[in-house]
Motif scaffolding. Sequence first.
Motif, PDB file in Angstrom:
ATOM      1  N   ARG A 124       0.807  -1.220   0.000  1.00 33.76           N
ATOM      2  CA  ARG A 124       0.000   0.000   0.000  1.00 33.76           C
ATOM      3  C   ARG A 124       0.842   1.273   0.000  1.00 33.76           C
ATOM      4  O   ARG A 124       0.336   2.360   0.287  1.00 33.76           O
ATOM      5  N   SER A 257      -3.164  -6.436   0.891  1.00 33.40           N
ATOM      6  CA  SER A 257      -3.182  -5.554   2.060  1.00 33.40           C
ATOM      7  C   SER A 257      -3.876  -6.180   3.263  1.00 33.40           C
ATOM      8  O   SER A 257      -3.798  -5.651   4.368  1.00 33.40           O
ATOM      9  N   THR A 322      -7.297  -5.499  -5.705  1.00 37.10           N
ATOM     10  CA  THR A 322      -8.629  -5.380  -5.118  1.00 37.10           C
ATOM     11  C   THR A 322      -9.643  -5.165  -6.227  1.00 37.10           C
ATOM     12  O   THR A 322      -9.651  -4.110  -6.858  1.00 37.10           O
ATOM     13  N   SER A 351     -14.131  -4.832   2.697  1.00 40.84           N
ATOM     14  CA  SER A 351     -12.921  -4.505   1.950  1.00 40.84           C
ATOM     15  C   SER A 351     -12.107  -3.493   2.731  1.00 40.84           C
ATOM     16  O   SER A 351     -12.656  -2.668   3.472  1.00 40.84           O
ATOM     17  N   ASP A 352     -10.802  -3.548   2.538  1.00 41.50           N
ATOM     18  CA  ASP A 352      -9.914  -2.608   3.236  1.00 41.50           C
ATOM     19  C   ASP A 352      -9.159  -1.706   2.283  1.00 41.50           C
ATOM     20  O   ASP A 352      -8.261  -0.976   2.705  1.00 41.50           O
ATOM     21  N   GLY A 353      -9.489  -1.738   0.981  1.00 42.50           N
ATOM     22  CA  GLY A 353      -8.698  -0.956   0.041  1.00 42.50           C
ATOM     23  C   GLY A 353      -9.521  -0.360  -1.084  1.00 42.50           C
ATOM     24  O   GLY A 353     -10.739  -0.530  -1.163  1.00 42.50           O
ATOM     25  N   GLN A 354      -8.837   0.357  -1.952  1.00 43.22           N
ATOM     26  CA  GLN A 354      -9.450   0.955  -3.129  1.00 43.22           C
ATOM     27  C   GLN A 354      -9.566  -0.102  -4.224  1.00 43.22           C
ATOM     28  O   GLN A 354      -8.690  -0.941  -4.387  1.00 43.22           O
ATOM     29  N   THR A 356      -8.890  -1.408  -7.514  1.00 42.30           N
ATOM     30  CA  THR A 356      -7.861  -1.099  -8.503  1.00 42.30           C
ATOM     31  C   THR A 356      -8.222  -1.596  -9.895  1.00 42.30           C
ATOM     32  O   THR A 356      -7.407  -1.526 -10.808  1.00 42.30           O
ATOM     33  N   ASP A 401      -7.631   2.788   4.673  1.00 44.55           N
ATOM     34  CA  ASP A 401      -7.359   2.911   3.242  1.00 44.55           C
ATOM     35  C   ASP A 401      -8.515   2.484   2.355  1.00 44.55           C
ATOM     36  O   ASP A 401      -8.380   2.463   1.139  1.00 44.55           O
ATOM     37  N   HIS A 402      -9.664   2.117   2.926  1.00 49.12           N
ATOM     38  CA  HIS A 402     -10.760   1.648   2.080  1.00 49.12           C
ATOM     39  C   HIS A 402     -11.450   2.827   1.390  1.00 49.12           C
ATOM     40  O   HIS A 402     -11.293   3.982   1.792  1.00 49.12           O
TER      41      HIS A 402
END
Length: 708
Positions: A124, A257, A322, A351-354, A356, A401-402
Amino acid sequence: MGSKWRKAKLTLGLNMCLDIPKTLDDPTSPPRRSSDDASSPTMAATAAAAAAVRPTTPTPSSSGLRLSRSFNKSQSKKTCAICLMEMKPGLGHAIFTAECSHSFHFHCITTNVKHGNQICPVCRAKWKEIPLQSPNPKHVNLLGGRLRDRVQPRSSTRPERSRPVSSPFNGPEPAIYNDDEVLEHQHRSTGSTQEQCSVVSGSMEVKTYPEISEVLRSVSYKDFVVLINIKAPPSAPKASSSRAPVDLVTVLDVSGSMAGTKLALLKQAMGFVIQNLGPFDRLSVIAFSSSARRIFPLRLMTETGKQEALQAVNSLVSNGGTNIAEGLKKGARALIDRRYKNPVSSIILLSDGQDTYSVTSPNGSCSRGMDYYKALLPIEIGNRQNNGNSIPVHAFGFGADHDACSMHSISENSGGTFSFIEAETVLQDAFAQCIGGLLSVVVQELSVKVECVHPGLRISSIKAGSYSVNRCPDSRTGIINVGDLYADEERNFLVNLDIPVDETSDQMSLLKVKCDYRDPVTKETVTARDSGEVKILRPQETTGLAVLSVEVDRQRIRLRAAEAISEARVLAERGDLTAAVSLLETCRQFLLETLSGRANDPLCVALCAELRETQERMASRQVYETSGRAYVLSGLSSHSWQRATARGDMSETRVLQTYQTPSMVDMVNLSQTMTFGNPNSNSSSSLPSSSQRKLRQALSFPARPRPR
């Protein structure tokens, strides 16, 4: 030779790192020598030395296997974190090494960053420069990293393919997810009517409150408020056969992540969910990273089903990017394609991220809500196939970071809630609160019809949050589509009326309210008991009885606080945090001066605490980006649906209890007292002790720390 080394390694345990020599299967390996034997002195010495340095207390890894750090690192260097395929010089794929030292196939990382994403899928870290793909495939424009194997013979190129998410159900996925397990209760004898009718232990309550009790005859009153309060009946005594069973699909992020503690806590939270589902409930698990895969089909949560579900969850490993949209599509298919349907259906997304792989917002703002909503189109198709019943997506944003905007948009458009999990250790509590509600649905397809009685009355507006409202052209009738209600759950709606001058009578009939809903177990349509007409006095002279209703005042300030938070969010997204904080403070001072504020009403106290917390999370741009936006959106989701969501670290009990139901509170309390890793846990459970032992053995997680 290689197989014997591997056998020796497995015998000694997985917590050690041994260099396994290459075998004859590998064309690059050296010739095998006759002295390489398992019984040779060299191997015996190596095994003894390895056993001497092996740790006595292994540490469980996030994948459920006890692997050493050096083993994981050596494996990660050989595997592309995006496509999960092998990275090795000479195979026809260019290898890109980023500035954070992580390596990927060049064609994978250029696809990953083509929308402007500059975040490493593994650690990340934010890259200063990204690799760009040249239009000419023979030339590559490389920025911010190193490239190897740029030119390779065409004959050595292997076809590109994605490796599926690891699962004990690793066979090919069916084209149609119609392999759901048959519902046993649908094939039982119809003689169990008495058992089926025990889903609720009471009837729905409908109450109405006029803003004031009288209005002078000679005066017209614009936007006169009538409060409609609806409370669902309580649930019957706890038993799996006395409530509506659930079809639950969990769509889980297992990208890179999520590695480490996050994935371990996710598995533990899923273990809690599995343990508290009944034998007539069904569960399916979808895991997504760069791609998505159904790792567990829709199966009944019998004791055998729970064991298999735990095995599937415990097999999850984290890697790759992701792709939330792909995970959602497969989650929707699991419900759309099923042959049998339980009365209650829902999707839990974490979810914990963007994302992609979908359209991304260049500035991180909430400008792509409708683009993201396209991922839910299959769910809309399922709604039409399911007699109009919505399939809500309850989204959980995990960590800092989500993509809170996209997750909130998904939940809002599907009729679900958005929760913000700031502290990793409360993930299980957040899931517990959600399923505490889902396992207590007592009302479905609820519609509230509001009709004017006096011929001169008109409905100017109906404030119902995110619930859809249909008003007739003559503005004399309105219908609020509420949907499902949990046991003991309440809804409050404000109806604004324009009251005309009326010299004909000492009393005026304003409204009558009718509530129709479907019992989720018996499938019968039920009409709630009529609360009677809403009436006010119309005296010629004031009597001094026109006292403001406390109940109406409480709901007014609730809506006022929610509107202030929504307006502050708009200002914060524009970058004007100072104005946003000032607006929230003004609203907070206003609430303190109201009737409820002066009476120290619990709801007013909770709203003031929420406004203060929101102000603190807008103290700076960094704070707002890290946690403020997600906290605000979770609060707005809670207020718009009048349903509890997880926010922050779930320690702000006064705010959280605003919409919590008894079943939610009980499930959260159970989560906070249950420790899977402790064999002496005193937590109460509907499962027999033998089942609890098996579940704990399958989970094999340590005791989770409680938030301070």
